[in-house]
Scaffold this active site. Structure first.
Site, mmCIF file in Angstrom:
data_model
loop_
_atom_site.group_PDB
_atom_site.id
_atom_site.type_symbol
_atom_site.label_atom_id
_atom_site.label_comp_id
_atom_site.label_asym_id
_atom_site.label_seq_id
_atom_site.Cartn_x
_atom_site.Cartn_y
_atom_site.Cartn_z
ATOM 1 N N TYR A 99 -3.135 11.179 1.350
ATOM 2 C CA TYR A 99 -3.661 11.164 -0.024
ATOM 3 C C TYR A 99 -3.605 12.561 -0.627
ATOM 4 O O TYR A 99 -3.171 12.750 -1.758
ATOM 5 C CB TYR A 99 -5.099 10.632 -0.046
ATOM 6 C CG TYR A 99 -5.182 9.162 0.283
ATOM 7 C CD1 TYR A 99 -5.100 8.724 1.597
ATOM 8 C CD2 TYR A 99 -5.301 8.209 -0.723
ATOM 9 C CE1 TYR A 99 -5.155 7.378 1.912
ATOM 10 C CE2 TYR A 99 -5.355 6.852 -0.421
ATOM 11 C CZ TYR A 99 -5.280 6.437 0.895
ATOM 12 O OH TYR A 99 -5.327 5.113 1.184
ATOM 13 N N ASP B 3 0.851 -1.186 0.000
ATOM 14 C CA ASP B 3 0.000 0.000 0.000
ATOM 15 C C ASP B 3 0.899 1.254 0.000
ATOM 16 O O ASP B 3 1.893 1.279 -0.712
ATOM 17 C CB ASP B 3 -0.966 -0.060 1.198
ATOM 18 C CG ASP B 3 -2.102 0.936 1.084
ATOM 19 O OD1 ASP B 3 -3.126 0.595 0.478
ATOM 20 O OD2 ASP B 3 -1.949 2.079 1.565
ATOM 21 N N HIS C 84 -4.776 -7.573 -0.690
ATOM 22 C CA HIS C 84 -4.052 -6.314 -0.523
ATOM 23 C C HIS C 84 -3.226 -6.262 0.772
ATOM 24 O O HIS C 84 -2.154 -5.688 0.799
ATOM 25 C CB HIS C 84 -5.073 -5.172 -0.536
ATOM 26 C CG HIS C 84 -4.451 -3.819 -0.480
ATOM 27 N ND1 HIS C 84 -3.758 -3.281 -1.542
ATOM 28 C CD2 HIS C 84 -4.403 -2.893 0.511
ATOM 29 C CE1 HIS C 84 -3.311 -2.079 -1.192
ATOM 30 N NE2 HIS C 84 -3.696 -1.820 0.034
#
Ligand SMILES: *[C@@H]1O[C@H](CO)[C@@H](O)[C@H](O)[C@H]1NC(C)=O
Length: 463
Positions: free
Chosen positions: A373, A227, A429
């Site tokens: 982000y 990630d 993930h």
């Protein structure tokens, strides 16, 4: 040559020059920017504290009492539509079972002990108190100890690595090395302090972790991440290649113009890009991109207005659990959207999942975690085009079959020019958390290759 054909020739040459001038820069490798060493607090003390302090998680009774009150007040949840499973987001039945477990079976006294089982520390880097786990192997006689920095992502935490820690720090028969692990919380995540000023993107986190490793006395080290952690270790390899012995990522990302053209071409000739056995993991492209859109609405929000949704998630433990654990269902396996219980406990234990939620809740760090982000997708960061800068650090890209997107191994070499390993593995993930043994085996395999390379200089005879 007549006037017509001369004009035509001039036109063609002109077009050629024009296209070259216009198109070539798209394929040029951008320059590595100078990241500097920003101070991430508003004010800077005259004397910088470089001490390393032992740390233990100790949550006050006040915070626990407040959590209990909020959980008790949360019911009833909005009833889900009939038969939709997880297709509208987290189903009320699944949420009810999670919150029920949290209230009646999750024992913080016991979990806090488990979370504190490994040595933890804090040290101040560029203004921020950085929290990290530091595990040395118990037994090292006759074998090499290799430092490995492991980096988590969102919505994860250091908790994702608890099951892989003993596997990586225990010597194995026939293997002449073992790992010493340094596992930091990302700035703004869990027990690491958040920036007070804008700009702390993944590349700047790489600077912070390079400085952390230097503080701990590691001049050279291995790195592993998934990630955001995968992006950060990739950045470490790009910006500090002299320090990185090898990079292992379970989320390698390649986003060069040429790789995108190849990926699109593969829609027509998939065998050029990836072997038949794995074609369904990459194509049909539109279906894969459709699924990516389905799973990344959160990303658009967090890349643009992280603070607004953060207000709600920071105020509600139930909202926080729903928002985060929804990711642990469909990112572990997209088919779990079709399950009434979201499949969560097929691969995870509820108490382990809640440990991760508790790390976000007791530190109230969801908003600051989401800002990564905004910082990483900002115009300022994107314009640097760091994605397109290759690295020749020995690399391994582990692609897990159920992950959100799978970059075909044949395209990875554009960014990772010294790619030694690119296995396609079973899992999703959150590989470290879901399939620690599979990930550890892949890391051991890669590091064995790198260690063998460094023992055999090119000039010396081999047999
Ligand atoms: C919670 O765990 C602690 C420590 O293991 C134990 O002493 C205590 O009895 C447990 N509480 C409940 C309610 O089970």
């Amino acid at each position: 040559m007549g006037t017509g054909s001369t004009l035509f020739a001039i036109l063609i040459v002109g077009l050629g020059v024009f296209s070259y001038v216009k198109i070539k820069p798209i394929f040029d490798v951008p320059e590595k920017p100078d990241l500097g060493e920003p101070w991430w607090k508003v004010s800077k003390p005259t004397k910088v504290d470089t001490s390393i302090r032992p740390f233990k998680i100790q949550v006050s009774n006040e915070i626990l009492k407040d959590l209990k009150d909020r959980l008790d007040r949360a019911l009833p949840f909005q009833k889900s539509l009939e038969g939709v499973k997880q297709h509208y987001g987290m189903n009320d039945k699944l949420l009810t079972s999670i919150i029920d477990f949290w209230k009646t079976k999750y024992n913080w006294t016991q979990r806090e002990k488990i979370l504190n089982q490994y040595p933890q520390f804090k040290t101040n880097i560029q203004g921020l108190d950085i929290h990290y786990i530091h595990v040395k192997p118990a037994q090292t006689q006759g074998i090499k100890v290799l430092p490995l920095l492991m980096v988590h992502g969102w919505p994860g935490s250091v908790r994702e690595f608890y099951e892989i820690i003993p596997i990586l720090t225990t010597p194995k028969k026939g293997q002449n090395f073992v790992f010493e692990l340094i596992i930091p919380s990302l700035p703004g995540y869990g027990f690491s302090e958040a920036a007070e000023v804008p700009g702390l993107n993944t590349h700047q986190m790489a600077v912070i972790f390079k400085n952390l490793m230097t503080r701990l006395g590691f001049e050279k080290f291995y790195v592993q991440g998934g990630d955001w952690g995968g992006i950060i270790v990739s950045s470490l390899a790009v910006f500090f290649p002299e320090k990185i012995i090898g990079m292992h990522s379970n989320m390698c990302f390649v986003n060069t113009p040429l790789s995108n053209i190849k990926l699109a071409l593969g829609s027509y000739y998939p065998s050029l890009i990836i072997e038949e056995e794995h074609q369904h993991l990459v194509y049909p492209r539109m279906e894969k991109i459709g699924n990516l859109f389905l799973e990344t609405g959160y990303l658009h929000i967090q890349a643009t207005k992280p603070d607004t949704v953060g207000v709600a998630l920071r105020d509600s433990p139930v909202g926080l659990a729903a928002y985060i654990l929804e990711k642990f269902t469909t990112w572990t396996n997209p088919d779990w959207k079709d399950l009434e219980d979201g499949g969560l406990t097929k691969k995870y234990k509820m108490e382990n999942l809640l440990d991760n939620i508790m790390i976000y809740w007791v530190t109230r760090s969801i908003t600051t975690s989401q800002r990564l982000y905004a910082e990483s997708f900002s115009k300022a960061t994107m314009s640097l085009q760091i994605d397109s800068i290759p690295t020749d650090v020995p690399s391994a890209c582990a692609a897990f079959k159920h992950d959100l997107t799978l970059i075909p191994p044949s395209l990875l070499k554009e960014k990772y020019t010294n790619l030694l390993q690119s296995n396609i593995l079973d899992g999703g993930h959150f590989a470290a958390f879901e399939v620690p043994q599979v990930l550890a085996t892949d890391v051991f395999e890669f590091v064995t290759k790198v260690e063998n390379l460094s023992q055999k200089p090119k000039s010396s005879p081999t047999n």
